[in-house]
Write a protein that holds these residues in place. Structure first.
Motif, PDB file in Angstrom:
ATOM      1  N   GLN A  34     -64.404  98.097 -47.489  1.00 36.57           N
ATOM      2  CA  GLN A  34     -64.960  97.372 -46.352  1.00 36.57           C
ATOM      3  C   GLN A  34     -66.180  96.608 -46.850  1.00 36.57           C
ATOM      4  O   GLN A  34     -67.076  97.190 -47.466  1.00 36.57           O
ATOM      5  CB  GLN A  34     -65.369  98.351 -45.248  1.00 36.57           C
ATOM      6  CG  GLN A  34     -65.803  97.646 -43.966  1.00 36.57           C
ATOM      7  CD  GLN A  34     -66.156  98.626 -42.850  1.00 36.57           C
ATOM      8  OE1 GLN A  34     -66.537  99.767 -43.111  1.00 36.57           O
ATOM      9  NE2 GLN A  34     -66.016  98.198 -41.621  1.00 36.57           N
ATOM     10  N   VAL A  35     -66.218  95.307 -46.599  1.00 41.44           N
ATOM     11  CA  VAL A  35     -67.328  94.495 -47.096  1.00 41.44           C
ATOM     12  C   VAL A  35     -68.213  93.950 -45.978  1.00 41.44           C
ATOM     13  O   VAL A  35     -69.270  93.379 -46.248  1.00 41.44           O
ATOM     14  CB  VAL A  35     -66.832  93.338 -47.989  1.00 41.44           C
ATOM     15  CG1 VAL A  35     -66.352  93.890 -49.335  1.00 41.44           C
ATOM     16  CG2 VAL A  35     -65.728  92.534 -47.325  1.00 41.44           C
ATOM     17  N   ALA A  36     -67.789  94.105 -44.721  1.00 40.39           N
ATOM     18  CA  ALA A  36     -68.648  93.763 -43.591  1.00 40.39           C
ATOM     19  C   ALA A  36     -68.169  94.550 -42.386  1.00 40.39           C
ATOM     20  O   ALA A  36     -66.991  94.897 -42.274  1.00 40.39           O
ATOM     21  CB  ALA A  36     -68.623  92.264 -43.296  1.00 40.39           C
ATOM     22  N   SER A  37     -69.121  94.855 -41.484  1.00 39.21           N
ATOM     23  CA  SER A  37     -68.766  95.629 -40.292  1.00 39.21           C
ATOM     24  C   SER A  37     -68.612  94.741 -39.062  1.00 39.21           C
ATOM     25  O   SER A  37     -67.819  95.029 -38.175  1.00 39.21           O
ATOM     26  CB  SER A  37     -69.811  96.715 -40.043  1.00 39.21           C
ATOM     27  OG  SER A  37     -71.115  96.185 -40.145  1.00 39.21           O
ATOM     28  N   GLU A  38     -69.381  93.665 -39.023  1.00 38.72           N
ATOM     29  CA  GLU A  38     -69.307  92.733 -37.896  1.00 38.72           C
ATOM     30  C   GLU A  38     -69.158  91.319 -38.427  1.00 38.72           C
ATOM     31  O   GLU A  38     -70.151  90.724 -38.831  1.00 38.72           O
ATOM     32  CB  GLU A  38     -70.569  92.842 -37.026  1.00 38.72           C
ATOM     33  CG  GLU A  38     -70.733  94.155 -36.319  1.00 38.72           C
ATOM     34  CD  GLU A  38     -69.742  94.356 -35.184  1.00 38.72           C
ATOM     35  OE1 GLU A  38     -69.283  93.341 -34.617  1.00 38.72           O
ATOM     36  OE2 GLU A  38     -69.429  95.512 -34.877  1.00 38.72           O
ATOM     37  N   PRO A  39     -67.958  90.728 -38.428  1.00 33.95           N
ATOM     38  CA  PRO A  39     -66.692  91.346 -38.044  1.00 33.95           C
ATOM     39  C   PRO A  39     -66.145  92.266 -39.134  1.00 33.95           C
ATOM     40  O   PRO A  39     -66.538  92.136 -40.296  1.00 33.95           O
ATOM     41  CB  PRO A  39     -65.770  90.127 -37.870  1.00 33.95           C
ATOM     42  CG  PRO A  39     -66.318  89.101 -38.813  1.00 33.95           C
ATOM     43  CD  PRO A  39     -67.800  89.327 -38.841  1.00 33.95           C
ATOM     44  N   ASN A  40     -65.252  93.171 -38.738  1.00 28.66           N
ATOM     45  CA  ASN A  40     -64.692  94.168 -39.642  1.00 28.66           C
ATOM     46  C   ASN A  40     -63.863  93.474 -40.731  1.00 28.66           C
ATOM     47  O   ASN A  40     -62.811  92.898 -40.455  1.00 28.66           O
ATOM     48  CB  ASN A  40     -63.822  95.134 -38.831  1.00 28.66           C
ATOM     49  CG  ASN A  40     -63.360  96.328 -39.652  1.00 28.66           C
ATOM     50  OD1 ASN A  40     -63.782  96.507 -40.793  1.00 28.66           O
ATOM     51  ND2 ASN A  40     -62.504  97.138 -39.064  1.00 28.66           N
ATOM     52  N   THR A  41     -64.356  93.542 -41.955  1.00 27.78           N
ATOM     53  CA  THR A  41     -63.796  92.741 -43.045  1.00 27.78           C
ATOM     54  C   THR A  41     -63.596  93.611 -44.286  1.00 27.78           C
ATOM     55  O   THR A  41     -64.447  94.440 -44.600  1.00 27.78           O
ATOM     56  CB  THR A  41     -64.776  91.591 -43.398  1.00 27.78           C
ATOM     57  OG1 THR A  41     -65.152  90.916 -42.205  1.00 27.78           O
ATOM     58  CG2 THR A  41     -64.135  90.601 -44.360  1.00 27.78           C
ATOM     59  N   ILE A  42     -62.471  93.437 -44.958  1.00 25.09           N
ATOM     60  CA  ILE A  42     -62.241  94.150 -46.216  1.00 25.09           C
ATOM     61  C   ILE A  42     -62.002  93.138 -47.336  1.00 25.09           C
ATOM     62  O   ILE A  42     -61.699  91.967 -47.082  1.00 25.09           O
ATOM     63  CB  ILE A  42     -61.032  95.119 -46.150  1.00 25.09           C
ATOM     64  CG1 ILE A  42     -59.740  94.387 -45.787  1.00 25.09           C
ATOM     65  CG2 ILE A  42     -61.296  96.254 -45.182  1.00 25.09           C
ATOM     66  CD1 ILE A  42     -58.486  95.257 -45.920  1.00 25.09           C
TER      67      ILE A  42
ATOM     68  N   TYR B  11     -65.291 105.291 -51.604  1.00 25.20           N
ATOM     69  CA  TYR B  11     -66.454 104.588 -52.141  1.00 25.20           C
ATOM     70  C   TYR B  11     -67.255 105.483 -53.070  1.00 25.20           C
ATOM     71  O   TYR B  11     -67.253 106.693 -52.927  1.00 25.20           O
ATOM     72  CB  TYR B  11     -67.392 104.162 -50.998  1.00 25.20           C
ATOM     73  CG  TYR B  11     -66.749 103.260 -49.981  1.00 25.20           C
ATOM     74  CD1 TYR B  11     -66.667 101.894 -50.205  1.00 25.20           C
ATOM     75  CD2 TYR B  11     -66.213 103.772 -48.806  1.00 25.20           C
ATOM     76  CE1 TYR B  11     -66.069 101.060 -49.282  1.00 25.20           C
ATOM     77  CE2 TYR B  11     -65.608 102.946 -47.876  1.00 25.20           C
ATOM     78  CZ  TYR B  11     -65.541 101.592 -48.116  1.00 25.20           C
ATOM     79  OH  TYR B  11     -64.941 100.765 -47.208  1.00 25.20           O
ATOM     80  N   SER B  45     -71.264  94.487 -51.713  1.00 26.07           N
ATOM     81  CA  SER B  45     -71.488  94.009 -50.352  1.00 26.07           C
ATOM     82  C   SER B  45     -72.804  94.603 -49.867  1.00 26.07           C
ATOM     83  O   SER B  45     -73.025  95.807 -49.990  1.00 26.07           O
ATOM     84  CB  SER B  45     -70.326  94.449 -49.465  1.00 26.07           C
ATOM     85  OG  SER B  45     -70.624  94.136 -48.131  1.00 26.07           O
TER      86      SER B  45
END
Lengths: 201, 201
Positions: A34-42, B11, B45
């Motif tokens: 997961q590389v961002a939470s908002e928006p949920n991004t992988i 992770y 990230s």
């Protein structure tokens, strides 16, 4: 610089699947984070030598089935050590599909899956980094996800090189190169890792 | 969509450090992965709220110290639970530096480090994904790298459950009546629901 430090990074292991027209394919990857939470991004990094890579580059969609500590070596061999260009990896596999129509591996060897929709593809030389929004996903079991370290310690059979054989062994998949000198630009024909991942027998 | 599936991804845990002028800073991240082998490339990230994020965006350089299973909770508190905007995280820490001049955490809690030079910064909303070539790195010990799962199971202290309270809870609004016997004509002072909507704690 000690390149062995790269092996100190922590990874999971996953079956990455894609579908192009009526063709299903899948391969093993160790890079889904997961590389961002908002928006949920992988992000997933995929070796360009993989057929699944080309399918994702074309279709912009994929699923990631998360391998658990119950995953069997045969699954790694099936999805990781042969190419979908040569064999139909789903010919004798019972296929489940996520809502996006792409296959998922849903059995006792996986604990969940994610569906990704690519928003950016970044050419990094040997690999393409796909950045994707998470469109769907489920948890199937409480079995811990396998780590790369767990795979090497508990799932992958220990290589048994013949005592008098001369050559080099791929520390990633166990492929043996027969010959005294391994060319610097050698790429493992099985798992596509470079000469730096080989050691002498 | 079950968002809990995001917790099934695997992770490691790392102290990410940067230096801007004479100012050192560091934070905890869980996303450092190799994303290409030729050339050797990693991605990290970083949440935009982190001061270290802004320093890397400005300087294009960072180090990643790899936390091992010997890492102590105090290290996570020190680098993860406070901001370098408020405190100097390196004021009372013995600083080692890599060749790039940036601090590294080199003690019994880490097993190696990597130096990264940013080649691309990708804005992903809550986080920036930094893609970097690996310029340097060493292995310091054979202690396994800690995983996020290992941290939660073995390093992070378990929350202490509060001693059980005696009383009644309003199932409508959550108001707690302290006392063993709830009067039949009791009315919740918050949501005005009757005693029949209460249940014992």
């Amino acid at each position: 610089m000690n390149l062995d430090v790269m092996k100190k990074l922590t990874y999971g292991l996953f079956v990455l699947t894609a579908r192009d027209g009526q063709k299903d394919n899948g391969c093993i990857i160790n890079t889904a984070v997961q590389v961002a939470s908002e928006p949920n991004t992988i992000s997933i990094s995929v070796n360009k030598a993989n057929y699944t890579h080309d399918m994702i580059l074309k279709t912009g969609k994929f699923n990631v089935s998360i391998l658990s500590e119950e995953a069997k070596f045969d699954t790694f061999k099936h999805f990781g050590f042969q190419s979908g260009r040569d064999v139909d990896k789903f010919a004798e596999v019972e296929i489940s599909r996520a809502d996006n129509g792409i296959a998922i591996i849903h059995n006792e060897q996986t604990n969940g899956y994610l569906s990704g929709k690519v928003i950016q593809s970044i050419d990094l030389g040997s690999h393409t980094l796909f950045i994707a929004t998470v469109e769907d996903g489920e948890v199937w079991s409480d079995t811990p996800s396998t780590t790369y370290a767990y795979y090497f310690a508990n799932i992958k059979p220990k290589p048994q090189p013949k005592p008098k054989q001369k050559g080099w062994i791929c520390t990633i998949c166990g492929y043996i190169y027969e010959g005294e000198v391994l060319p610097d630009d050698f790429i493992c024909p099985v798992c596509k890792h470079p000469a730096s991942d080989f050691q002498p027998l």
